[in-house]
Motif scaffolding. Structure first.
Motif, PDB file in Angstrom:
ATOM      1  N   UNK A 163      -1.303  -1.514  13.275  1.00  0.00           N
ATOM      2  CA  UNK A 163       0.129  -1.166  13.405  1.00  0.00           C
ATOM      3  C   UNK A 163       0.988  -2.410  13.633  1.00  0.00           C
ATOM      4  N   UNK A 164       0.742  -3.453  12.865  1.00  0.00           N
ATOM      5  CA  UNK A 164       1.547  -4.662  12.989  1.00  0.00           C
ATOM      6  C   UNK A 164       2.921  -4.458  12.375  1.00  0.00           C
ATOM      7  N   UNK A 165       3.825  -5.369  12.676  1.00  0.00           N
ATOM      8  CA  UNK A 165       5.179  -5.275  12.144  1.00  0.00           C
ATOM      9  C   UNK A 165       5.139  -5.230  10.616  1.00  0.00           C
ATOM     10  N   UNK A 166       5.862  -4.259  10.028  1.00  0.00           N
ATOM     11  CA  UNK A 166       5.947  -4.158   8.578  1.00  0.00           C
ATOM     12  C   UNK A 166       4.752  -3.503   7.917  1.00  0.00           C
ATOM     13  N   UNK A 167       3.855  -2.873   8.699  1.00  0.00           N
ATOM     14  CA  UNK A 167       2.632  -2.349   8.092  1.00  0.00           C
ATOM     15  C   UNK A 167       2.897  -1.178   7.145  1.00  0.00           C
ATOM     16  N   UNK A 168       3.979  -0.410   7.384  1.00  0.00           N
ATOM     17  CA  UNK A 168       4.282   0.707   6.484  1.00  0.00           C
ATOM     18  C   UNK A 168       4.629   0.194   5.087  1.00  0.00           C
ATOM     19  N   UNK A 169       5.366  -0.920   5.006  1.00  0.00           N
ATOM     20  CA  UNK A 169       5.673  -1.511   3.711  1.00  0.00           C
ATOM     21  C   UNK A 169       4.428  -2.031   3.011  1.00  0.00           C
ATOM     22  N   UNK A 170       3.516  -2.616   3.791  1.00  0.00           N
ATOM     23  CA  UNK A 170       2.249  -3.085   3.224  1.00  0.00           C
ATOM     24  C   UNK A 170       1.464  -1.908   2.661  1.00  0.00           C
ATOM     25  N   UNK A 211       2.993   9.536  16.116  1.00  0.00           N
ATOM     26  CA  UNK A 211       3.681   8.679  15.155  1.00  0.00           C
ATOM     27  C   UNK A 211       3.262   7.229  15.339  1.00  0.00           C
ATOM     28  N   UNK A 212       2.813   6.606  14.250  1.00  0.00           N
ATOM     29  CA  UNK A 212       2.469   5.193  14.260  1.00  0.00           C
ATOM     30  C   UNK A 212       3.543   4.377  13.550  1.00  0.00           C
ATOM     31  N   UNK A 213       4.534   5.049  13.020  1.00  0.00           N
ATOM     32  CA  UNK A 213       5.618   4.427  12.274  1.00  0.00           C
ATOM     33  C   UNK A 213       6.417   5.522  11.601  1.00  0.00           C
ATOM     34  N   UNK A 214       7.426   5.144  10.827  1.00  0.00           N
ATOM     35  CA  UNK A 214       8.281   6.143  10.184  1.00  0.00           C
ATOM     36  C   UNK A 214       7.520   7.032   9.218  1.00  0.00           C
ATOM     37  N   UNK A 215       6.515   6.501   8.563  1.00  0.00           N
ATOM     38  CA  UNK A 215       5.806   7.257   7.534  1.00  0.00           C
ATOM     39  C   UNK A 215       4.305   7.350   7.784  1.00  0.00           C
ATOM     40  N   UNK A 245      -8.919  -0.028   0.337  1.00  0.00           N
ATOM     41  CA  UNK A 245      -8.876   1.101   1.260  1.00  0.00           C
ATOM     42  C   UNK A 245      -9.184   0.651   2.685  1.00  0.00           C
ATOM     43  N   UNK A 246     -10.122  -0.274   2.821  1.00  0.00           N
ATOM     44  CA  UNK A 246     -10.448  -0.807   4.141  1.00  0.00           C
ATOM     45  C   UNK A 246      -9.254  -1.554   4.733  1.00  0.00           C
ATOM     46  N   UNK A 247      -8.556  -2.294   3.885  1.00  0.00           N
ATOM     47  CA  UNK A 247      -7.356  -3.001   4.346  1.00  0.00           C
ATOM     48  C   UNK A 247      -6.280  -2.014   4.784  1.00  0.00           C
ATOM     49  N   UNK A 248      -6.125  -0.913   4.060  1.00  0.00           N
ATOM     50  CA  UNK A 248      -5.142   0.100   4.436  1.00  0.00           C
ATOM     51  C   UNK A 248      -5.471   0.681   5.804  1.00  0.00           C
ATOM     52  N   UNK A 249      -6.729   0.978   6.028  1.00  0.00           N
ATOM     53  CA  UNK A 249      -7.138   1.526   7.324  1.00  0.00           C
ATOM     54  C   UNK A 249      -6.920   0.501   8.430  1.00  0.00           C
ATOM     55  N   UNK A 250      -7.192  -0.763   8.135  1.00  0.00           N
ATOM     56  CA  UNK A 250      -6.983  -1.816   9.130  1.00  0.00           C
ATOM     57  C   UNK A 250      -5.499  -1.942   9.472  1.00  0.00           C
ATOM     58  N   UNK A 251      -4.639  -1.815   8.462  1.00  0.00           N
ATOM     59  CA  UNK A 251      -3.196  -1.887   8.702  1.00  0.00           C
ATOM     60  C   UNK A 251      -2.736  -0.733   9.589  1.00  0.00           C
ATOM     61  N   UNK A 252      -3.275   0.457   9.349  1.00  0.00           N
ATOM     62  CA  UNK A 252      -2.915   1.612  10.170  1.00  0.00           C
ATOM     63  C   UNK A 252      -3.376   1.399  11.609  1.00  0.00           C
ATOM     64  N   UNK A 253      -4.588   0.922  11.781  1.00  0.00           N
ATOM     65  CA  UNK A 253      -5.148   0.750  13.120  1.00  0.00           C
ATOM     66  C   UNK A 253      -4.414  -0.334  13.905  1.00  0.00           C
TER      67      UNK A 253
END
Length: 327
Positions: free
Chosen positions: A174-181, A103-107, A164-172
């Motif tokens: 795992x900063x605060x609020x990344x699931x909302x982003x 798990x990297x976050x709730x979702x 898509x690259x930004x989405x992958x960067x957000x997952x990697x």
């Protein structure tokens, strides 16, 4: 087509896409070794999205068709059909829902498969499952193909790769609020895919798709979607298309498959369903927004079109507890 006509159609597409929403989005980053087989069960009412960031994969649909995917390719499975992602045809398949993910976050979760012998993944996949709420463009969703193959770097989808690259960067990261982003970026990705399909769906130019591309109807549709609560007449709608009442009514019926006033009623009920179940607006407020003189009149119209009362429709869509779109 003149500049003015193109701008009008563009305004209509903007209006329609603003009502589109993704709900219950769950993401998986999948690191796969040289041999893997992943099964994704059918989920009616949902859409699957897969992006191949690194490596290759074979997409095997439940109807037996196969497609070879390489880095930069994505697939959007609009109606939730079951499918498999494989390193090679014939590879043993594991149900994605039975694999343990970190798990990297709730979702959001990370899944590693077949990487024991090779820590560096041969294939990196970005996968999402979501409820695909089209709001006022529900009719457009019914026309969309079950599978859309996307070259993210192609001319039809400019700007998709950076998102898509930004989405992958957000997952990697795992900063605060990344699931909302991620949820907001997913909205943008889905909107870009729908827009690209509308712009280039020449092979299926029927129904609402044809109307979106027809400046003689786009004016009326834009007015309807901007003012769904107005007491429209066919003559008023024809004025927006600069044509006679009879010519407009005939063209609307032939192109979209229903009369203009029937379309108005169904549009109102689609919006009502969205406002009642997703935005949780009071029934009285929804009735007022849609131009009904009383809550009773609205309720009668809603039941006639949807087969259910507004109150029961709201209750049926309200989960008892927050639900994960993966069973």
């Amino acid at each position: 087509m003149s500049v003015e006509q193109f701008a009008l159609s563009s305004d209509l597409i903007n209006e329609l896409l603003q009502g589109m929403r993704l709900r219950g989005v769950d993401y998986r980053r999948i690191n796969a070794g040289p041999r893997f087989g992943l099964g994704f069960a059918a989920k009616p009412g949902h859409a699957w999205f897969h992006f191949v960031a690194v490596g290759t994969a074979v997409l095997h649909m439940e109807d037996g068709t196969t497609y070879e995917l390489s880095a930069g390719n994505a697939v959007f499975i609009c109606h939730g059909a079951g499918h498999e992602l494989l390193s090679h045809l014939g590879e043993p398949v594991q149900d994605i829902d039975r694999l343990n993910g970190a798990a990297l976050g709730d979702t959001v979760s990370a899944v590693d498969i077949g990487t024991d012998a090779c820590p560096t993944p041969s294939t990196l996949l970005f996968s999402g499952c979501m409820e695909f709420e089209l709001g006022s463009i529900h009719g457009l969703g019914q026309l969309m193909p079950g599978l859309m193959l996307i070259d993210a770097g192609g001319q039809r989808y400019p700007g998709l790769v950076p998102i898509l690259t930004t989405m992958e960067r957000e997952v990697s990261a795992a900063r605060v609020g990344f699931a909302g982003i991620l949820a907001r970026l997913a909205d943008v990705v889905a909107a870009m895919i729908v827009r690209g399909w509308v712009e280039c769906a020449c092979g299926n130019a029927s129904g609402l798709v044809a109307a979106l591309r027809d400046p003689r109807l786009a004016g009326a549709l834009l007015a309807l979607h901007q003012q769904p609560g107005r007491d429209w007449t066919v003559a008023q709608l024809a004025e927006h298309c600069h044509t006679s009442r009879s010519v407009f009514a005939d063209r609307f019926q032939v192109t979209i498959g229903m009369s203009p006033l029937r379309y108005v009623t169904e549009l109102r009920m689609r919006l009502a369903t969205q406002w009642l179940t997703l935005e949780r607006l009071p029934i009285e407020e929804v009735a007022q927004r849609l131009g009904y003189t009383s809550q009773a009149a609205f309720s009668r119209a809603f039941k006639r079109i949807t087969g259910n009362t507004p109150g029961l429709s709201r209750k049926a869509r309200q989960p008892a507890v927050p639900q994960n779109p993966y069973p």
